[in-house]
Scaffold this motif. Structure first.
Motif, short mmCIF file in Angstrom:
data_model
loop_
_atom_site.label_atom_id
_atom_site.label_comp_id
_atom_site.label_asym_id
_atom_site.label_seq_id
_atom_site.Cartn_x
_atom_site.Cartn_y
_atom_site.Cartn_z
N TYR A 34 39.23 8.52 41.82
CA TYR A 34 38.49 9.68 42.32
C TYR A 34 38.28 10.70 41.19
CZ TYR A 34 37.97 14.25 44.65
OH TYR A 34 37.55 15.51 45.02
N HIS A 35 39.32 10.98 40.43
CA HIS A 35 39.20 11.96 39.35
C HIS A 35 38.36 11.43 38.20
CE1 HIS A 35 41.80 15.18 40.84
NE2 HIS A 35 42.55 14.23 41.37
N TYR A 36 38.48 10.14 37.87
CA TYR A 36 37.66 9.58 36.80
C TYR A 36 36.17 9.65 37.17
CZ TYR A 36 42.19 7.54 35.51
OH TYR A 36 43.51 7.34 35.21
N LEU A 37 35.87 9.46 38.44
CA LEU A 37 34.49 9.56 38.89
C LEU A 37 34.03 11.01 38.94
CD1 LEU A 37 34.67 6.91 41.76
CD2 LEU A 37 33.32 6.71 39.66
N LYS A 38 34.89 11.86 39.45
CA LYS A 38 34.55 13.28 39.56
C LYS A 38 34.24 13.89 38.21
CE LYS A 38 36.43 17.56 41.55
NZ LYS A 38 37.61 18.16 42.23
N GLN A 186 34.24 2.01 33.17
CA GLN A 186 32.84 1.81 32.79
C GLN A 186 32.16 0.81 33.71
OE1 GLN A 186 33.62 1.14 28.43
NE2 GLN A 186 31.83 2.44 28.21
N GLN A 187 32.88 -0.22 34.12
CA GLN A 187 32.31 -1.19 35.07
C GLN A 187 31.95 -0.50 36.39
OE1 GLN A 187 35.02 -4.09 36.71
NE2 GLN A 187 33.40 -5.59 37.08
N VAL A 188 32.82 0.40 36.84
CA VAL A 188 32.54 1.13 38.07
C VAL A 188 31.33 2.04 37.88
CG1 VAL A 188 33.45 2.78 39.76
CG2 VAL A 188 34.96 1.04 38.78
N TYR A 189 31.26 2.75 36.75
CA TYR A 189 30.11 3.60 36.47
C TYR A 189 28.81 2.79 36.52
CZ TYR A 189 33.33 7.19 34.58
OH TYR A 189 34.31 8.13 34.40
N GLU A 190 28.82 1.66 35.86
CA GLU A 190 27.61 0.83 35.82
C GLU A 190 27.22 0.36 37.22
OE1 GLU A 190 25.74 -2.86 33.20
OE2 GLU A 190 27.89 -2.45 33.13
#
Length: 303
Positions: A34-38, A186-190
């Motif tokens: 959650y924090h990495y995405l935020k 990075q995989q999640v971001y993509e």
């Protein structure tokens, strides 16, 4: 289509609803994610991490207008989301994939899983600390269905695959997020459609390890639950209470610097016999999960 549906398949997802959900699992690293995405400049996360909107026992009755309000301020964010671990706690909370599909048929789903026995141990430890569990692990983990069901990742994800195509679901592991964090995030971001090369600060931090959280008295755990249920517009309940209780402890305010998915040195100890018994019980479900994972996924050596 449900009365809550805001879009049609042709319209896609409306600009005031989430484009993705982190659906669990509990004690698998969802708070860290959650924090990495935020922290990514192209991502907007709800101010409250666990909105639990699609759970009838929680916030479903508040209606879609309330849910939309949680994403006010998203502006031009390319991805909008929330993270609720109750979304993969069937059968304790039933009907969640169906409700999500009725409102957000094109939403992307991120499911973080963890060695199921380690997740069981951490889940048990959490409930002991909160005062919700008094039975020894040999009794609790085998007789209380909430533990095993939440660790049956194959069963949980297949309930979603009954309503969503496989390409809308990303499954990753907390072990990979810990050992190869940058590549995993990075995989999640993509997957979410944001720039994977824009690495935000803070990837070196983890959040909320159960063993390092204070053993609060029962009144504090009661206050956490009350705040989360009855003051949904407030800052996330556990962060409010934890920050008040740990304000004087250097490096632990609001949980920064500890992790919910790492090893717990002071945590509950499961005997080798109990671990073997749990492995036998979970082997079939791990085999189910492997069908939906990359070929190099080893199933934690359980199947």
């Amino acid at each position: 289509m449900s009365q809550f549906a805001a879009t049609t398949p042709e319209e896609g997802i409306s600009a005031d609803l989430p484009t993705f959900l982190v659906i669990g699992a509990m004690k698998a690293g969802t708070t860290s994610l959650y924090h990495y995405l935020k922290n990514h400049e192209q991502v907007f996360m709800s101010r409250i991490k666990e909105l639990d909107f699609f759970v009838t026992e929680s916030n479903w009755s508040r209606g879609l207008d309330w849910y939309r309000q949680q994403f006010n301020g998203a502006g031009g964010a390319l991805a909008r989301g929330e993270a609720s671990t109750l979304y993969t706690k069937f059968p304790e909370y039933a009907g969640v994939p169906e409700r999500i599909a009725s409102v957000l048929p094109h939403v992307k789903l991120v499911y973080v899983v963890r060695d199921p026995i380690e997740r069981l141990r951490s889940h048990y430890q959490h409930r002991v600390k909160s005062g919700a569990e008094q039975a020894p692990p040999e009794v609790a983990l085998l007789e209380n269905p909430i533990y095993l069901a939440t660790s049956r990742y194959g069963m949980q994800v297949e309930r979603y695959l009954d309503h969503f195509p496989r390409e809308q679901v990303l499954i990753t592991t907390s072990e990979r997020m810990r050992s190869d964090r940058s590549a995993t995030v990075q995989q999640v971001y993509e997957f979410l459609g944001v720039d994977p090369d824009r690495i935000p600060p803070g990837l070196d931090k983890e959040f909320y390890r159960t063993a390092q959280r204070r053993s609060y008295p029962p009144i504090v755990w009661w206050a956490r639950r009350l705040a989360k249920r009855h003051v949904p517009q407030a800052k996330r309940a556990k962060e409010v209470v934890d920050s008040l209780m740990t304000r004087r402890s250097a490096g632990t305010a609001q949980g920064v610097g500890v992790s919910e998915d790492g090893p717990d040195p002071d945590g509950a100890v499961l005997s080798p016999a109990l671990r073997a018994q749990l492995a036998d019980v979970l082997a079939e479900d791990v085999a189910r999960l492997r069908r939906h994972m990359p070929e190099d996924f080893d199933g934690w050596g359980l199947a």
